[in-house]
Write a protein that holds these residues in place. Structure first.
Motif: not given
Length: 141
Positions: A98-123
């Protein structure tokens, strides 16, 4: 006549400089399938944020069946993933993990900015960086 050449030159420069790399793409599970490595972190030490290189960054492998493998945690390396409205949901599936970074539903969530050759995750879930933080991943070759 000179006007036509200047117009043509400006038009050609505009077309040549209009590169599609780096354009934001609506992400889905199919786009993210593959091996990725964290290459940069967007951090701050009390001032403006800036990108820093990450050596030996986390590697994550997304599979077509909705599972993933990651070397982020030694205690658990596998789980399920999904993408909903540019939010990446990671669910580690190891018993008792149970990682500290998971939400109440058990998921670790990130805002995902997907660009054509990379992606950026923001917790989004778990401890959030007070001054903000994001992580850039590039497809592993």
């Amino acid at each position: 006549m000179k006007f036509k050449y200047y117009y043509l030159l400006i038009l050609l420069l505009f077309i040549a400089c209009n590169d599609t790399k780096g354009e934001l793409v609506t992400a889905d599970e199919n786009l993210i399938v593959g091996k990725w490595v964290k290459i940069e972190a967007y951090i701050s030490v009390g001032g403006p944020q800036y990108w820093v290189d990450v050596e030996n960054g986390e590697e994550i492998d997304f599979f077509e069946n909705g599972t993933f493998f990651s070397n982020r945690f030694k205690e658990c390396t596998t789980g399920n993933f999904s993408i909903e409205e540019n939010i990446l949901l990671l669910e580690y599936t190891c018993n008792g993990f149970n990682p500290v970074s998971e939400n109440e539903k058990g998921f670790i969530t990130y805002k995902l900015d997907f660009l054509s050759d990379y992606f950026i995750l923001t917790p989004i879930s778990g401890p959030i960086c007070i001054e903000g933080c994001s992580y850039k991943y590039q497809r592993k070759k």
